[in-house]
Design an enzyme around this catalytic site. Sequence first.
Site, PDB file in Angstrom:
ATOM      1  N   HIS A 120       9.613  -1.682   9.159  1.00 18.50           N
ATOM      2  CA  HIS A 120       8.452  -0.857   9.477  1.00 18.50           C
ATOM      3  C   HIS A 120       8.175  -0.933  10.968  1.00 18.50           C
ATOM      4  O   HIS A 120       8.160  -2.018  11.562  1.00 18.50           O
ATOM      5  CB  HIS A 120       7.244  -1.350   8.676  1.00 18.50           C
ATOM      6  N   ASN A 148       2.871   3.775  15.369  1.00 18.71           N
ATOM      7  CA  ASN A 148       2.910   3.242  14.000  1.00 18.71           C
ATOM      8  C   ASN A 148       2.460   4.357  13.063  1.00 18.71           C
ATOM      9  O   ASN A 148       1.287   4.735  13.054  1.00 18.71           O
ATOM     10  CB  ASN A 148       1.989   2.026  13.902  1.00 18.71           C
ATOM     11  N   CYS A 191       2.051   0.568   4.600  1.00 11.93           N
ATOM     12  CA  CYS A 191       3.271   0.603   5.415  1.00 11.93           C
ATOM     13  C   CYS A 191       4.520   0.215   4.633  1.00 11.93           C
ATOM     14  O   CYS A 191       5.640   0.440   5.111  1.00 11.93           O
ATOM     15  CB  CYS A 191       3.104  -0.304   6.622  1.00 11.93           C
TER      16      CYS A 191
END
Length: 336
Positions: free
Chosen positions: A251, A281, A114
């Site tokens: 993120h 996500n 990420c």
Amino acid sequence: MKGAKITAIGSYVPARRLINSDLEQMVETNDEWIVQRTGIRERRISREDEYTSDLCVAAVRDLLTRYGKTAADVDMVIVATSTADFSFPSVASIIQHRLGIPLTAGAVDMSAACAGFVYALHTAHAYVASGLHRKVLVLGADTLSKITDYSDRSTCILFGDGAGAVLVEADEQQDRFLGFHLSSDGGGAHHVYRTGLASRVNGVALSDTGKLVQNGREVFKWAVRTVPQGVRQVLDNAGATLAQVDWFIPHSANLRMIEPICERLEYPFEQALYSLEYFGNTSAASIPLALDLGIREGKVQSGQRALLYGFGAGLAQAGLLVELRLDEQVMPPAVL
């Protein structure tokens, strides 16, 4: 040393939507519970025959169309991903061929989960600012649905697929990359992983399911504790203050994670951009997707400062403060 700037951006998400009510049919959960704990309402899911390279090609084509750019003079391709089509060859090499990028261009994948997009952007800045390259294509892309366990209610509600692309080009006037901070705590590697050749890390036996495994509670505590410190390091490195940051783009892991990070920084939550509400996500894609959403909605303007901050498996972090100098769009963006 020369200067570098981000001149164009593009993005792509698959057509299929996986909404919270769909998940109610798969695991013990419900829409209210998911939204309350994550802020996620939908996520996009790639087709069975649609892979990370396909998402990347579509994101780059979006960029080229919107900004009237060409890939014919790109001299380096960097793809941040944890879900490459193959262990090798790289996604970067595949899309170099499909997009007609010259054979003289470099092509490499980066693995920082990420935090990958910001690491890739930091690397592109180094290439361009040093004068080694003139035009670097940087992508953050993942097809996490292909490694998600849809019987695990703690993870299947989170993840989706997507891709974002930017061009980093030389700036003869000044450097638009103002400050950075990188960090890695491999001691927490067992908190987020997908097994490969090894089945142990740091002496901890891993669940060898071939799927993504995450200890959400530990990752949450780590991020909320350490990300605000890292953001301050970026600002110290840049000689800037939070008051000079127009947009904070962390993120998009979980809205309930972004909220306390903003609180600890005393930064206005309404100036935080995220992509998780309708895309979930998306790992390395979440930050460029959030930035592009801000541009598409008319919020983000050229000349503003954005602080990008990625964090995740590793446990790795990467932050950048950039002054946005996007070229004028010649075509409106397609609807995501």
